[in-house]
Design an enzyme around this catalytic site. Sequence first.
Site, PDB file in Angstrom:
ATOM      1  N   ASP A  80      53.389  69.549  30.962  1.00  0.00           N
ATOM      2  CA  ASP A  80      52.119  70.229  30.239  1.00  0.00           C
ATOM      3  C   ASP A  80      52.429  71.563  29.578  1.00  0.00           C
ATOM      4  OD1 ASP A  80      50.827  68.037  31.380  1.00  0.00           O
ATOM      5  OD2 ASP A  80      49.127  69.372  32.110  1.00  0.00           O
ATOM      6  N   CYS A 101      54.948  67.443  39.071  1.00  0.00           N
ATOM      7  CA  CYS A 101      54.033  68.123  38.161  1.00  0.00           C
ATOM      8  C   CYS A 101      52.568  67.217  37.906  1.00  0.00           C
ATOM      9  CB  CYS A 101      55.026  68.458  36.855  1.00  0.00           C
ATOM     10  SG  CYS A 101      55.956  69.431  37.063  1.00  0.00           S
ATOM     11  N   ASP A 102      52.079  68.063  36.897  1.00  0.00           N
ATOM     12  CA  ASP A 102      50.450  67.761  36.850  1.00  0.00           C
ATOM     13  C   ASP A 102      49.707  66.613  36.912  1.00  0.00           C
ATOM     14  OD1 ASP A 102      51.226  70.439  36.027  1.00  0.00           O
ATOM     15  OD2 ASP A 102      49.570  70.791  34.765  1.00  0.00           O
ATOM     16  N   LYS A 103      50.004  65.753  36.095  1.00  0.00           N
ATOM     17  CA  LYS A 103      49.397  64.336  36.177  1.00  0.00           C
ATOM     18  C   LYS A 103      50.282  63.412  37.045  1.00  0.00           C
ATOM     19  CE  LYS A 103      46.833  66.660  33.579  1.00  0.00           C
ATOM     20  NZ  LYS A 103      47.884  67.784  33.531  1.00  0.00           N
ATOM     21  N   CYS A 120      55.737  75.062  38.123  1.00  0.00           N
ATOM     22  CA  CYS A 120      55.678  76.745  38.138  1.00  0.00           C
ATOM     23  C   CYS A 120      54.788  77.401  39.025  1.00  0.00           C
ATOM     24  CB  CYS A 120      54.759  76.681  36.695  1.00  0.00           C
ATOM     25  SG  CYS A 120      55.364  76.183  35.160  1.00  0.00           S
ATOM     26  N   GLU A 152      44.075  70.526  27.540  1.00  0.00           N
ATOM     27  CA  GLU A 152      44.232  72.045  28.176  1.00  0.00           C
ATOM     28  C   GLU A 152      44.206  73.170  26.888  1.00  0.00           C
ATOM     29  OE1 GLU A 152      47.386  72.273  31.087  1.00  0.00           O
ATOM     30  OE2 GLU A 152      46.300  70.791  32.424  1.00  0.00           O
ATOM     31  N   SER A 171      44.255  74.744  31.833  1.00  0.00           N
ATOM     32  CA  SER A 171      45.350  74.492  32.805  1.00  0.00           C
ATOM     33  C   SER A 171      45.022  75.428  34.145  1.00  0.00           C
ATOM     34  CB  SER A 171      46.618  75.417  32.087  1.00  0.00           C
ATOM     35  OG  SER A 171      47.575  75.894  33.085  1.00  0.00           O
TER      36      SER A 171
END
Length: 552
Positions: free
Chosen positions: A78, A119-121, A191, A442, A468
């Site tokens: 992202d 990570c995110d998705k 992160c 985002e 985010s």
Amino acid sequence: MRSDRIKKGLERAPHRSLLRALGLTEEELRRPLVGVANAFNEIVPGHVHLRQIAEAVKAGIRMAGAVPVEFGVIGVCDGLAMNHEGMRYSLVSREIIADSIEIMARAHAFDALVLVSSCDKITPGMLMAALRLNIPALLVSGGPMLTGSFRGRKVNLISVFEGIGQVKSGALTEEELAELEECACPTCGSCAGMFTANSMNCLSEALGLALPGNGTIPAVSAERLRLAKKTGLKVVELLRRRITPRKIATEAAFRNAIAVDMALGCSTNTVLHVPAIAREAGLDLPLTVFDEISRKTPVLASLIPAGPHSVPELHEAGGIPAVMAELKRAGLIDTGVLTATGETLEAVLKSARIRDPEVIRPLERAYREEGGIAILWGSLAPEGAVVKTSAVVPEMMRHEGPARVFESEEEAYKAILGREIRPGDVVVIRYEGPKGGPGMREMLSPTSALIGMGLGSSVALITDGRFSGGTQGACIGHVSPEAAEGGPIALVRDGDPIRIDIPARRLDLLVPEEELEKRRRKFRPRRRKVSGVLARYARLVTSGARGAVLEE
């Protein structure tokens, strides 16, 4: 065993021949086949080390007497996709990840799965697949990145995003920003703050579909490799005991996860992902459930970006088990649910304790009395909107100001950096929702620019897109219905007064209904020209208030 469909009987001789071509022995053909869905790639810092994690998982599976079979899964970074066309594809990837794992597991008759994510998705997509398939499955993430150090202070990726606004405002030189970018992301891993990746990996643990430590053990720690081996061992045990994801991820388990979400002040993206995951288990989690749990759950940790502490520090303080044990004292956790360990949550929490009462505060000294995420309703958001209250300064919990309307993220970002936004303004970014974007981008660049330019305590930002997990400030996203579907956000004009009242859970456009009706009669939605996967997604995706899931 499910894998007997491709291994046993006279008719399966061709199948066995293909499996032997992989180097499998007669003994291995008699054992369970465990798929290892590995989201390794060389573009995402949270995934670049997942080969090593997957190898540890496979070692655990072999120690347990089963046969690991690894296959690949896509993943979007992202941060790298931010503030350009690439971000339209991030949320879209969640559905593709779930679909691809379903395809691989069904086509090859795997007996169980280990999902290697970060990570995110990727994490929510993998959990969606696990509940859809409902074969024994566990998730193990690559773990959080360590924080960097810049001139004596802790920094992370968001520090760099905010640094752009600081350069524009004169608070930082370009040379200092260049120095900052060198040290903000010092290791592999997701992160370092409680951003979306770490939020979802912590909630995977709270939900019971990952082992204790999954969300918080640092990426560079040997403990992370041991966790991966234990995950491989444990999934084979769950297979033998016939414990499937839907036996673990019950409605009570989801409510536990939402309570942890609120106690940690996790990313607002969890309000998209958790309902989408629950839906695969046949459960409905409307926004009202999040708000109900938020109102009675105290914030026990002040984590980056809302506060000073990193996710590795959360681990050192006792991790998710310590948070859940404290919530149990308040009667906010159901400890009778089954977990990834094969034991009840009650058993898991017996050894949990807070090791640092400043990082994880006891109930009596909670950072806030109510949870870190709030759901707002009102004339501007009839179906709801989401705000991360734990990252909002007190003076912005209630705010009224004139709208500054932009039809895209790029337009708003340019205006912010061009010093066109004034204290008191309410920035409105529309046509960035699931359909209108498409892809519900985002808004980290605009929100970070506001913070970097010193406007975080005087300017609000409202969008039908999303934020985010690194966003801070009075930033309200997921406004539903979105502009592309004719929601009230499409009718806002420059100068219209907007009132935000987070304690009262209100988001209102202060324009008479008669005037809005005139605008409604003239309204024609904007349509972006898209093709390929984005066009299909825009046709099928539902509202952000429903998790932006796909429906025919």
